[in-house]
Design a protein around this motif. Sequence first.
Motif, PDB file in Angstrom:
ATOM      1  N   TYR A 190       0.838  -1.202   0.000  1.00  0.00           N
ATOM      2  CA  TYR A 190       0.000   0.000   0.000  1.00  0.00           C
ATOM      3  C   TYR A 190       0.867   1.243   0.000  1.00  0.00           C
ATOM      4  O   TYR A 190       1.991   1.229   0.509  1.00  0.00           O
ATOM      5  N   ASN A 191       0.320   2.304  -0.525  1.00  0.00           N
ATOM      6  CA  ASN A 191       0.854   3.640  -0.274  1.00  0.00           C
ATOM      7  C   ASN A 191       0.123   4.157   0.939  1.00  0.00           C
ATOM      8  O   ASN A 191      -1.109   4.112   0.989  1.00  0.00           O
ATOM      9  N   MET A 192       0.864   4.639   1.919  1.00  0.00           N
ATOM     10  CA  MET A 192       0.174   4.992   3.142  1.00  0.00           C
ATOM     11  C   MET A 192      -0.627   6.275   2.974  1.00  0.00           C
ATOM     12  O   MET A 192      -0.174   7.250   2.385  1.00  0.00           O
ATOM     13  N   GLU A 193      -1.793   6.257   3.513  1.00  0.00           N
ATOM     14  CA  GLU A 193      -2.675   7.415   3.453  1.00  0.00           C
ATOM     15  C   GLU A 193      -2.238   8.481   4.441  1.00  0.00           C
ATOM     16  O   GLU A 193      -2.614   9.642   4.336  1.00  0.00           O
ATOM     17  N   TRP A 194      -1.528   8.033   5.430  1.00  0.00           N
ATOM     18  CA  TRP A 194      -1.261   8.930   6.551  1.00  0.00           C
ATOM     19  C   TRP A 194      -0.070   9.861   6.309  1.00  0.00           C
ATOM     20  O   TRP A 194       0.376  10.506   7.234  1.00  0.00           O
ATOM     21  N   THR A 195       0.458   9.895   5.092  1.00  0.00           N
ATOM     22  CA  THR A 195       1.615  10.711   4.785  1.00  0.00           C
ATOM     23  C   THR A 195       1.555  12.054   5.513  1.00  0.00           C
ATOM     24  O   THR A 195       0.520  12.711   5.504  1.00  0.00           O
ATOM     25  N   ASN A 196       2.616  12.393   6.163  1.00  0.00           N
ATOM     26  CA  ASN A 196       2.743  13.689   6.827  1.00  0.00           C
ATOM     27  C   ASN A 196       1.863  13.878   8.051  1.00  0.00           C
ATOM     28  O   ASN A 196       1.791  14.967   8.609  1.00  0.00           O
ATOM     29  N   SER A 197       1.133  12.876   8.468  1.00  0.00           N
ATOM     30  CA  SER A 197       0.336  13.048   9.685  1.00  0.00           C
ATOM     31  C   SER A 197       1.250  13.173  10.886  1.00  0.00           C
ATOM     32  O   SER A 197       0.947  13.842  11.856  1.00  0.00           O
ATOM     33  N   PHE A 198       2.339  12.480  10.819  1.00  0.00           N
ATOM     34  CA  PHE A 198       3.263  12.534  11.944  1.00  0.00           C
ATOM     35  C   PHE A 198       4.615  12.062  11.451  1.00  0.00           C
ATOM     36  O   PHE A 198       4.764  11.568  10.325  1.00  0.00           O
ATOM     37  N   ASN A 199       5.556  12.191  12.313  1.00  0.00           N
ATOM     38  CA  ASN A 199       6.893  11.719  12.008  1.00  0.00           C
ATOM     39  C   ASN A 199       7.100  10.397  12.711  1.00  0.00           C
ATOM     40  O   ASN A 199       6.906  10.283  13.913  1.00  0.00           O
TER      41      ASN A 199
ATOM     42  N   THR B 162       5.068   4.119   2.749  1.00  0.00           N
ATOM     43  CA  THR B 162       4.630   2.873   2.145  1.00  0.00           C
ATOM     44  C   THR B 162       4.450   1.776   3.195  1.00  0.00           C
ATOM     45  O   THR B 162       4.933   1.861   4.318  1.00  0.00           O
ATOM     46  N   HIS B 163       3.796   0.761   2.716  1.00  0.00           N
ATOM     47  CA  HIS B 163       3.610  -0.455   3.500  1.00  0.00           C
ATOM     48  C   HIS B 163       4.139  -1.577   2.617  1.00  0.00           C
ATOM     49  O   HIS B 163       3.625  -1.831   1.531  1.00  0.00           O
ATOM     50  N   GLU B 164       5.246  -2.202   3.067  1.00  0.00           N
ATOM     51  CA  GLU B 164       5.857  -3.211   2.225  1.00  0.00           C
ATOM     52  C   GLU B 164       5.888  -4.534   2.948  1.00  0.00           C
ATOM     53  O   GLU B 164       5.758  -4.611   4.168  1.00  0.00           O
ATOM     54  N   ILE B 165       6.074  -5.584   2.134  1.00  0.00           N
ATOM     55  CA  ILE B 165       6.237  -6.919   2.726  1.00  0.00           C
ATOM     56  C   ILE B 165       7.629  -7.405   2.370  1.00  0.00           C
ATOM     57  O   ILE B 165       8.065  -7.286   1.216  1.00  0.00           O
ATOM     58  N   LEU B 166       8.327  -7.881   3.369  1.00  0.00           N
ATOM     59  CA  LEU B 166       9.649  -8.459   3.155  1.00  0.00           C
ATOM     60  C   LEU B 166       9.545  -9.929   3.490  1.00  0.00           C
ATOM     61  O   LEU B 166       9.114 -10.302   4.573  1.00  0.00           O
ATOM     62  N   GLN B 167       9.883 -10.773   2.533  1.00  0.00           N
ATOM     63  CA  GLN B 167       9.752 -12.196   2.820  1.00  0.00           C
ATOM     64  C   GLN B 167      10.810 -12.986   2.081  1.00  0.00           C
ATOM     65  O   GLN B 167      11.359 -12.541   1.071  1.00  0.00           O
ATOM     66  N   SER B 168      11.069 -14.141   2.573  1.00  0.00           N
ATOM     67  CA  SER B 168      11.931 -15.066   1.872  1.00  0.00           C
ATOM     68  C   SER B 168      11.118 -15.575   0.696  1.00  0.00           C
ATOM     69  O   SER B 168       9.949 -15.925   0.851  1.00  0.00           O
ATOM     70  N   VAL B 169      11.721 -15.565  -0.494  1.00  0.00           N
ATOM     71  CA  VAL B 169      10.951 -15.947  -1.674  1.00  0.00           C
ATOM     72  C   VAL B 169      10.542 -17.412  -1.513  1.00  0.00           C
ATOM     73  O   VAL B 169      11.382 -18.281  -1.296  1.00  0.00           O
ATOM     74  N   PRO B 170       9.265 -17.702  -1.571  1.00  0.00           N
ATOM     75  CA  PRO B 170       8.808 -19.090  -1.375  1.00  0.00           C
ATOM     76  C   PRO B 170       9.508 -20.024  -2.357  1.00  0.00           C
ATOM     77  O   PRO B 170       9.721 -19.651  -3.517  1.00  0.00           O
ATOM     78  N   SER B 171       9.824 -21.193  -1.895  1.00  0.00           N
ATOM     79  CA  SER B 171      10.699 -22.053  -2.675  1.00  0.00           C
ATOM     80  C   SER B 171      10.113 -22.391  -4.038  1.00  0.00           C
ATOM     81  O   SER B 171      10.836 -22.460  -5.023  1.00  0.00           O
TER      82      SER B 171
END
Lengths: 601, 834
Positions: free
Chosen positions: B24-33, B321-330
């Motif tokens: 996702y692209n975060m909606e909350w951009t600039n709402s806070f640090n 952003t909201h990203e997913i980091l994962q080990s690539v499934p075999s």
Amino acid sequence: MSSSHLSGGKVNISRVQEHARKHIFALLDNIDGTKNIVFDAALGSVMALIAPKAMFKEHNTKSIFHLHSGTLPQSHANHLIFIIRPQLSLIDLVAENVRNEVKRGSLTDFHLFFIPRITFLCEKRLEDRGVLGSFRNNIQELPLHLFPFDNDLMSMEIGSTFKEFHLENDPTSLHQTAQGLLMLQSLFGVIPRVTGIGPASLKVSEFMKRLAQEQNDANIPPSQIDQLILLDRCVDLLTPLATQLTYEGLIDELFGIRNTTLRLPAEHFVSSNEASPSYTSADTKDIILNSGEELFAEIRDKNFNAVGLALRKKANQISMQFGERHGDKTVQEMKLFVSRLPYMMANKQSLANHTTIAELVQKGTDSNQFLEALETEQELMNVIDTDKAHPFIEDCIARKEPFTKVLRLVCMQALTNSGLRPKVLEYYKREILQTYGFQHALTLCNLEQAGLLRVQQNQRQYTVLRKALRLTVVDNSEVTPTDISYVHSVYAPLSIRLVQHLVRPNGPRALQDVLGLLPGPAFDDIQPSVSGTSLSLQSSSDSPKVVLVFFIGGCTFAEISALRFLSQQEDSDANVEFVIGTTKLINGNTFIESLSENLDS
Amino acid sequence: MPILLTADWCPVGRDEYYRKFEVYNMEWTNSFNMENVIVASCSYGGPLAVRRDPKKIVKVQGSGKPTIYIYTAAGELVSSIVLSRPVIHVGWSIADDLLCIEDDGSVLRYDLFGNHQHTFSVCEEAKITKVIEANVFNSSVGGTGVAILTSSYRFFLVNNVKDPKTHPMPEIPGLNAPPSSWAVIAKDKQAKILVAKERELYFLSYNEEHPVHVVLSFADRLSSVVEMAVSVDNRRIGLFTDKGRLWIGSSDLSGKGCEIDTSHACRPFQLAWCGSDGVVGVWDGTLLLVTVNGDILTYPCDSRVHVVPEIDCVRVISTLTHEILQSVPSVVQKILRINSVDPGNYLLEASRQFQRRSHSADEYIRLVKDQLPIAVANCIEAAGYEFSPENQKMFIRAAQFGKGFVPNLDPEPYVTMCRVLRVLNAVRNFKVCLPITNVQYIKMSESGLLDRLIRRRHYYMAIQICKHLKLPPAKGLSRILAEWAFYKVSQAKQDREQVAKEIADKLGKAPGISFKDIALRANNFGHTQLAIRLMDYEPRAREQVPLLLNLGQEVPALLKAMESGDTDLVYTVLLRMHAKMPLADFYLKMRNYPLAHSLYIKYSYENNNKELHDIYSQESDFNAQAALHLKEAYLPKNSGTRETSLAAARQSYKNARNEFLAVACDEQLKLLKFQRDLEAKFRREFFGRSLHDTVEILLSLKELKLADSLRAEFKVPDRRYWWLRILAHAQNDEWEQLEKFSKDKKSPIGYEPFVDVCLEKNKKLEAQKYMSRVKDDLKVKYYAKIGMLEKAAQTAFEQKDVQALNVVQARCGAQDRHVVEQINTYLAQLRSKK
């Protein structure tokens, strides 16, 4: 496993039996260990229709008792199970038994099964009697409503329906009836068309609609029954009073048939097979009467005048069969003969039994008392001199003939005369009170309230009905009947005449003229089927329509015979096969007795 | 070939890749640090709770009151909670509930929408000593727990917040400063706490009295464990020391995976597991991933990120952003890896060539001809791991293409995967915002997913998913509708009529829904009226009526009970009303409901209730009252007072203007008086017998006078009196008297009864005496009856009655041959005359 006599019909009634067995044995099997069962006396004898005692033994039951006041016979088992109907008087007996068992120091666990369900009042009574705790969590419900009698007959065996609803305004057993009908629908599919006459019928159909909403059983099979006809007994009060003249009806009138069992003094049967296992005790013999017996199935619905002939024919046939062996030449033919022997022996036995029964019946029907009463009945049916006190009835009272017989005749006169003149009615009542005792005053009140005894109104309902529906037919065709009137020799039961009209597609509308003369509303509803498709349309016109006729308040064997007669008529304008349900199998005597107020003198 | 697809793959160690992709692209951009806030998150794509880090100095915005903001995983603000007390820790339960642990040890539970649900206190002690640290943990066996550390350095643990039971943990000897780090490991039913006191490690378990000291061998000389991370499945743990070393191993510390130097001296902002493959540490500007095998992968980050551990990946959330980091499934790795020789790879290529309308598709297929089933299975599986619909389609297309070459291949996996992908894509949409992987979906099962949707109030989507997945209504549809109704009734503001109707409209046809439960819920929310309205729709009267009673709605309950026809329910209501109301009111109420009225009367009668008299007199039902008196009169125990009761009955019948019975009562009273006198006179039992029987006894006692007087007194009709006399004479064998009596007067009943009684006693000769006076038309019959067949035949002949002759002939036996002959002659004569 199920009884064979139940499965021959268009609708397989043995499924009702299986359904009941499944319930009862599931409950029993839930209880580990040996069991003793105590049935309330009325239920105990009906239970035989669901499962024989041997079958209970298979489920680890040691003994079966009937509920009485006092102590149970000594027989130890891990569990003692009371199976009763939810009646307060029975609760009192159960409480007494439980207390006695506890006093005796028995360590058995107590269980209580209610058929068909526990009621608030029963639970309260258990509590009041201080035994609710003895059952802890062991109170169960056994939702059995209908007991299978034959391949076209089921009964709830609740005798109080008519009195409860019409006298006490208590719809309890109508609600039960509706539940029973829904159980049938869950086995045989939603019945598309529901027709009915009378206030009780309307109530039952209302309760059915309501209960159907509560159920959400998705597995309802396709419809096997095309129409349900609900008949409130109050629509036709006359028929049960008339003496039944079919073989089965007469046996019931003279000796009484209880749950397909006829109990006769054994002395009449001395000649019968000594090894017969149906001896219950030294002096009585129990004979099971159902369609499982070929001969009985053949003659039960015949007018008694035709029974002798049928028996003679059968006797010839049997002796011929036995004679055949002389003609047999080859070993194969002999073998065939021997293989048929048991069947032939059974036939012979059954012929012997029925010849004896028929003799006993004949003795009853030949008596002057019987003949004169029958003659009087037929006079009344034909509205001959019904306006004044009937001398035969007067004589009956003067001779202090059995009370129910007198009441039957008086009520019959009141009905056929469309109400008695006030003077006549008062005269009868006074005579009855003076002869039989003042304690019967309330019984008379009940009969008046039920509409059996009444004062003449302006309308002559019976006269109109008799004409419009051809209630009296004199065609002397008792041996080879052409009309249902053969079941009472002259009188065609009003209830069945109505059924004849109601099975037609526009039945109630065609009956409009006479319906105004009968109590209560008439209705003709279409029930939406669960699957949405109307199956009644699919059934082709050449296969007979299956109609369930349900009598609310009881029906007689003669009525059943009449319906069976109609089922057999293939060329009649409506090709119909009947299945019969009732709240109770009745005859004139039991019907009147159910309405009487038993006060000790 | 598929270079592009592996563009985001980073190799780690040998034959292992990790990939990071944006969800996702975060909606909350600039709402806070990100640097100034504390983020609490939960696994399975859960929402985020954000609050200001109290240790950071920021510009005041808004009211300045401490507030928790709840965002969806896509950064859309859902709700906010204004806090009244200092909060020590915020965490999420497994059921998407937000748990706020305050400094006094109370745990506040909120739902996703910031509605307060429940509060409980961990322990009394915490109220005084205050909580300094706390932790929320999700147990592997289900359920969410809370652990707190008080300022007296004691740990308390609650295993399940839904059923809070506090367990004090054993004290660690010599702990006089906050432990350097600690974590809860909830691998089985009993959660343990791993506490690091500088370099010493202790396991705390509440059913052990003392902490268990664990010695862990670090390669480097260890000074202190400053950070711990437990994997989502609670099986692995990562420990970070102040020397920058990371130890990875099993959560019971018995097995060691690796220990490496991260070359980060300061402690990470966050340490979290990526599935159970590696540990991710967050430092300024870097995201460091250490696999279980000790391989390291570094991602640079522009800004501070927050990581959320999941069972098969880690979610990386930044302000943008909201990203997913994962080990690539075999399986994905096998197919897409460069130079792959996996059948799936060939199939994928074949499918691509086919779409390009190139003949080489055929060649690729030939290459894997024998392994096509595996290739298809692999492609289907791989599709499940993909987030982007394009990639999913690519794999699915390949599977579909391959399927065509395999006869009799079970289509089930393919169909199922298509369905699942449709569902996953739907819930991943940022409107719904459940960024879950297929693995997570399988772990939580359909019902888990539906639960999450229901909690997010995505009822419609939940229903559509049920339909799409063809779940049975009881498992899916009905439950969702019920939950929707629960939500609906919890809302106070709406018009109750409308709500009730809306609910009924929607739920009407769904099977297995209990309106009772919904009504109960409404009642719990204080909307009693709505509950009552809702009960209208409950079809099961046995549910409906008791609840209405509990809501204090006796009259509606009574109406419903009567409507249902279930008299048991009517009784239930009646007795409740009877107990609750003043009697007079009760009777008045009852009057309006005939059914209830009659049932109550029946009940009263069966319970010997004295109330019946009251009811009848209030209703002026004199007939019933009289009947009751009569019944009482005839009770065996009341035989002494029968007259009193009868007199009362007489009065009642008079009141009812029932003349006949009033008179009858009167006569009966008279009779009883007679009978008492007779009893005194004859010392025989007379009392209670009918008039008829009394006269009969008197006749048998030959008390003719008395009998006559009774007859006169009670106006017994002649007919019956004659019968009585005849029968009595016959009974007493007084044949002379009988004859005398017959000549006394003309008999009102004819003379046939005389014949009959004689015959009954087998006195044929006596019978003959009366034959002359038998009516003519009965003569034949009676002659036949007494066996004078000849006479009968003669009489019949005289009367010219052919039919009667035939009847007589039929009665003739073998010994009556002459009679038969005679009759034949008669018959012939009669015929000839015609």
